[in-house]
Design a protein around this motif. Structure first.
Motif, PDB file in Angstrom:
ATOM      1  N   UNK A   1       0.815  -1.231   0.000  1.00  0.00           N
ATOM      2  CA  UNK A   1       0.000   0.000   0.000  1.00  0.00           C
ATOM      3  C   UNK A   1       0.841   1.272   0.000  1.00  0.00           C
ATOM      4  N   UNK A   2       2.148   1.159   0.218  1.00  0.00           N
ATOM      5  CA  UNK A   2       2.985   2.347   0.324  1.00  0.00           C
ATOM      6  C   UNK A   2       2.963   3.160  -0.966  1.00  0.00           C
ATOM      7  N   UNK A   3       2.776   4.474  -0.824  1.00  0.00           N
ATOM      8  CA  UNK A   3       2.796   5.370  -1.969  1.00  0.00           C
ATOM      9  C   UNK A   3       1.576   5.289  -2.859  1.00  0.00           C
ATOM     10  N   UNK A   4       0.521   4.609  -2.406  1.00  0.00           N
ATOM     11  CA  UNK A   4      -0.659   4.411  -3.236  1.00  0.00           C
ATOM     12  C   UNK A   4      -1.692   5.514  -3.010  1.00  0.00           C
ATOM     13  N   UNK A   5      -2.691   5.537  -3.881  1.00  0.00           N
ATOM     14  CA  UNK A   5      -3.808   6.469  -3.735  1.00  0.00           C
ATOM     15  C   UNK A   5      -4.616   6.145  -2.488  1.00  0.00           C
ATOM     16  N   UNK A   6      -4.544   4.906  -2.052  1.00  0.00           N
ATOM     17  CA  UNK A   6      -5.235   4.499  -0.838  1.00  0.00           C
ATOM     18  C   UNK A   6      -4.701   5.260   0.369  1.00  0.00           C
ATOM     19  N   UNK A   7      -3.402   5.481   0.414  1.00  0.00           N
ATOM     20  CA  UNK A   7      -2.792   6.233   1.508  1.00  0.00           C
ATOM     21  C   UNK A   7      -3.282   7.679   1.505  1.00  0.00           C
TER      22      UNK A   7
ATOM     23  N   UNK B   1      -6.334  -5.336   7.777  1.00  0.00           N
ATOM     24  CA  UNK B   1      -5.982  -4.993   9.152  1.00  0.00           C
ATOM     25  C   UNK B   1      -5.102  -3.750   9.202  1.00  0.00           C
ATOM     26  N   UNK B   2      -4.217  -3.596   8.209  1.00  0.00           N
ATOM     27  CA  UNK B   2      -3.369  -2.407   8.156  1.00  0.00           C
ATOM     28  C   UNK B   2      -4.200  -1.150   7.935  1.00  0.00           C
ATOM     29  N   UNK B   3      -5.135  -1.232   7.001  1.00  0.00           N
ATOM     30  CA  UNK B   3      -6.001  -0.084   6.726  1.00  0.00           C
ATOM     31  C   UNK B   3      -6.859   0.239   7.932  1.00  0.00           C
ATOM     32  N   UNK B   4      -7.360  -0.802   8.613  1.00  0.00           N
ATOM     33  CA  UNK B   4      -8.153  -0.584   9.824  1.00  0.00           C
ATOM     34  C   UNK B   4      -7.333   0.129  10.885  1.00  0.00           C
ATOM     35  N   UNK B   5      -6.064  -0.266  11.037  1.00  0.00           N
ATOM     36  CA  UNK B   5      -5.195   0.384  12.013  1.00  0.00           C
ATOM     37  C   UNK B   5      -5.038   1.863  11.709  1.00  0.00           C
ATOM     38  N   UNK B   6      -4.718   2.167  10.450  1.00  0.00           N
ATOM     39  CA  UNK B   6      -4.486   3.560  10.065  1.00  0.00           C
ATOM     40  C   UNK B   6      -5.774   4.371  10.171  1.00  0.00           C
ATOM     41  N   UNK B   7      -6.882   3.774   9.733  1.00  0.00           N
ATOM     42  CA  UNK B   7      -8.152   4.507   9.711  1.00  0.00           C
ATOM     43  C   UNK B   7      -8.660   4.809  11.113  1.00  0.00           C
ATOM     44  N   UNK B   8      -8.341   3.946  12.069  1.00  0.00           N
ATOM     45  CA  UNK B   8      -8.896   4.109  13.413  1.00  0.00           C
ATOM     46  C   UNK B   8      -7.902   4.630  14.433  1.00  0.00           C
TER      47      UNK B   8
ATOM     48  N   UNK C   1      -9.718  -1.154  -9.357  1.00  0.00           N
ATOM     49  CA  UNK C   1      -8.696  -2.192  -9.471  1.00  0.00           C
ATOM     50  C   UNK C   1      -7.437  -1.799  -8.710  1.00  0.00           C
ATOM     51  N   UNK C   2      -6.531  -2.768  -8.583  1.00  0.00           N
ATOM     52  CA  UNK C   2      -5.260  -2.502  -7.915  1.00  0.00           C
ATOM     53  C   UNK C   2      -4.472  -1.434  -8.660  1.00  0.00           C
ATOM     54  N   UNK C   3      -4.495  -1.478  -9.995  1.00  0.00           N
ATOM     55  CA  UNK C   3      -3.773  -0.475 -10.780  1.00  0.00           C
ATOM     56  C   UNK C   3      -4.333   0.919 -10.549  1.00  0.00           C
ATOM     57  N   UNK C   4      -5.648   1.015 -10.443  1.00  0.00           N
ATOM     58  CA  UNK C   4      -6.275   2.321 -10.246  1.00  0.00           C
ATOM     59  C   UNK C   4      -5.925   2.893  -8.871  1.00  0.00           C
ATOM     60  N   UNK C   5      -5.876   2.026  -7.849  1.00  0.00           N
ATOM     61  CA  UNK C   5      -5.500   2.477  -6.512  1.00  0.00           C
ATOM     62  C   UNK C   5      -3.989   2.598  -6.352  1.00  0.00           C
ATOM     63  N   UNK C   6      -3.263   2.103  -7.334  1.00  0.00           N
ATOM     64  CA  UNK C   6      -1.795   2.148  -7.326  1.00  0.00           C
ATOM     65  C   UNK C   6      -1.207   1.335  -6.179  1.00  0.00           C
ATOM     66  N   UNK C   7      -1.915   0.287  -5.765  1.00  0.00           N
ATOM     67  CA  UNK C   7      -1.384  -0.593  -4.733  1.00  0.00           C
ATOM     68  C   UNK C   7      -0.566  -1.688  -5.388  1.00  0.00           C
ATOM     69  N   UNK C   8       0.471  -2.131  -4.693  1.00  0.00           N
ATOM     70  CA  UNK C   8       1.308  -3.202  -5.204  1.00  0.00           C
ATOM     71  C   UNK C   8       2.477  -2.737  -6.029  1.00  0.00           C
ATOM     72  N   UNK C   9       2.518  -1.465  -6.407  1.00  0.00           N
ATOM     73  CA  UNK C   9       3.609  -0.994  -7.269  1.00  0.00           C
ATOM     74  C   UNK C   9       4.941  -0.996  -6.554  1.00  0.00           C
ATOM     75  N   UNK C  10       4.943  -0.556  -5.287  1.00  0.00           N
ATOM     76  CA  UNK C  10       6.185  -0.572  -4.520  1.00  0.00           C
ATOM     77  C   UNK C  10       6.622  -1.993  -4.214  1.00  0.00           C
ATOM     78  N   UNK C  11       5.639  -2.851  -3.933  1.00  0.00           N
ATOM     79  CA  UNK C  11       5.963  -4.252  -3.643  1.00  0.00           C
ATOM     80  C   UNK C  11       6.589  -4.919  -4.859  1.00  0.00           C
TER      81      UNK C  11
END
Length: 467
Positions: free
Chosen positions: A249-255, A377-384, A437-447
């Motif tokens: 998730x690092x560097x993604x639009x989700x962050x 779980x990571x997103x839940x941690x950050x969100x809460x 999609x994952x590409x749209x959220x830009x997740x997984x690119x750093x991984x």
């Protein structure tokens, strides 16, 4: 009763033929009913013993602080048998909540007993929701994810709506301590329901349809084949999985989206932390129960509407829903007539419920199944993470300037979130949640970049850089 039963097949749709999902749904309903009894009883008992919004703020901090650690549970949820996670958590919490009535029975009940139990119960719960989120994509087809999430959220909020109100009345009739005994029974019922849930493993999904469950014998075989905690930790697998979740998730639009969520949640934590003190000024335990009931009821209405708006662009929906929430809450608090406050308080949380469902539908649509437990779980941690801080800060401030002023913070927090999404083109233009999609959220690119060398070789083939 006949009318309600006749509507169930329509509400459930194709999901009514999935026994594993139905057991998961029923277990979610029962355990959330118990959570409602426990939370209302604990928060009011703290206020009753101390008479201070500072202590209710601390209680709000303790009951939510473990949520910030839920990212640590993700790698374990992805490795462990999901059924064992669900059963084990119910057994543990069923025993833990008995500490309060035991202390009362022996004459040792104090606010410190409650404050000690609160974070432990919440910490155990951090395994439950990532496990449920990880189980859904393995149990049902992708086109039914939004409906399944809506039903699970509806069970959550429906139980809250009913039992929050009931808790306030029961506290006035039998006392808060008795509710802890009732709560232990609900955990036992949920345990029995979750014991019958079977979830296909990732390997099963290659040859088995997504909504097909394995039988008990196969499930036990998969349980035995699961990696144990000791093996995972000793081999470094746990830490590797944890790092992989962060890298994904690092560097993604989700962050970027989570930044707005954190601000809104800080303000929400302040509101929930001072709500018992606010309720005491307009009534008592019954007023607190009704406020929490309409809070859950509004969120329930939103979750039920979520499957009807899952074809709307998520970015635009986030803007409209959060701005509307902020305006409605501000008006509700400005009114001096409690029935009107209750009505607007209900409407305030309808957009919130719908957005929450669509948010997790987005995650389940975009994130790889094998990573969903740790990412969820990571997103839940950050969100809460900001919620317990907001509760503690709100409780301290309310002791000086009053609870009503602190409750306005959440109106401001939601207005900020809505405007924040509006000015970020990448967020504002997000399509419907099931289409993300994952590409749209830009997740997984750093991984992916970490896993592959610059020449296309894998990380194992690339010399390690010196520090």
């Amino acid at each position: 009763m006949r009318r309600i039963r006749s509507r169930l097949p329509t509400v459930l749709g194709d999901l009514r033929s999935n026994p594993a999902f139905l057991r998961l749904l029923a277990g979610r309903l029962v355990t959330n009913a118990g959570d409602s009894l426990y939370y209302i009883a604990a928060m009011w008992l703290v206020f009753e013993l101390t008479g201070s919004p500072l202590y209710t703020g601390i209680a709000g901090f303790l009951v939510r602080a473990p949520s910030a650690l839920s990212f640590l549970t993700g790698p374990l949820v992805d490795r462990w048998s999901l059924r064992r996670v669900l059963v084990g958590t119910q057994l543990t919490n069923g025993v833990l909540v008995l500490a309060v009535p035991f202390a009362a029975w022996t004459g040792h009940l104090s606010v410190w007993v409650i404050l000690a139990v609160l974070p432990v119960v919440t910490l155990v719960n951090q395994f439950v929701y990532p496990a449920q989120n990880a189980a859904l994509p393995r149990m049902i087809e992708e086109e039914n994810l939004a409906k399944a999430n809506s039903l699970l959220s509806a069970a959550y909020q429906g139980a809250d709506m009913t039992f929050n109100a009931a808790s306030g009345v029961l506290i006035a009739v039998v006392g808060a301590v008795t509710l802890f005994l009732i709560d232990s029974v609900t955990f036992g019922v949920a345990l029995l329901l979750f014991a019958g849930v079977t979830v296909p493993t990732s390997a099963d999904l290659v040859d088995v349809a997504p909504d097909t469950t394995v039988d008990d014998a196969d499930a036990d075989a998969h349980d035995a084949a699961d990696t144990t905690v000791d093996d995972a930790v000793s081999s470094g697998g746990y830490l590797a999985d944890l790092r992989e979740g962060f890298a994904y998730v690092r560097g993604s639009l989700l962050v970027v989206l989570l930044i707005g969520v954190v601000v809104a949640n800080f303000a929400a934590g302040a509101l929930l932390g001072v709500l018992p003190a606010f309720a005491a000024t307009v009534g008592g335990p019954d007023a607190y129960g009704f406020l929490m009931a309409v809070y859950a009821g509004g969120t329930l209405a939103g979750t039920l509407l979520a499957s009807r708006v899952d074809d709307r662009p998520l970015g635009r929906f986030a803007v409209v829903s959060n701005v509307l929430t902020g305006i409605l809450l501000a008006v509700a608090l400005a009114l001096a007539w409690f029935p009107a406050t209750i009505g607007l308080f209900f409407l305030t949380f309808v957009p919130v419920g719908a957005f929450n469902v669509l948010f997790f539908t987005m995650l389940q649509s975009a994130v790889d199944d094998d990573l969903l437990g740790r990412v969820s779980s990571l997103i839940t941690s950050v969100a809460t993470v900001a919620i317990p801080v907001g509760s503690a800060v709100g409780g301290a401030v309310a002791g000086v300037i009053g609870s009503r002023f602190v409750m306005y913070w959440w109106a401001v927090g939601n207005l900020f979130f809505g405007l924040y999404v509006a000015v970020r083109p990448g967020l504002r233009s997000l399509p419907p949640a099931p289409d993300i999609t994952a590409d749209l959220l830009q997740v997984g690119t750093r991984a992916d970049a970490t896993a592959e060398g610059t020449d296309g070789s894998t990380a194992s083939d690339t010399p390690r850089a010196t520090d």
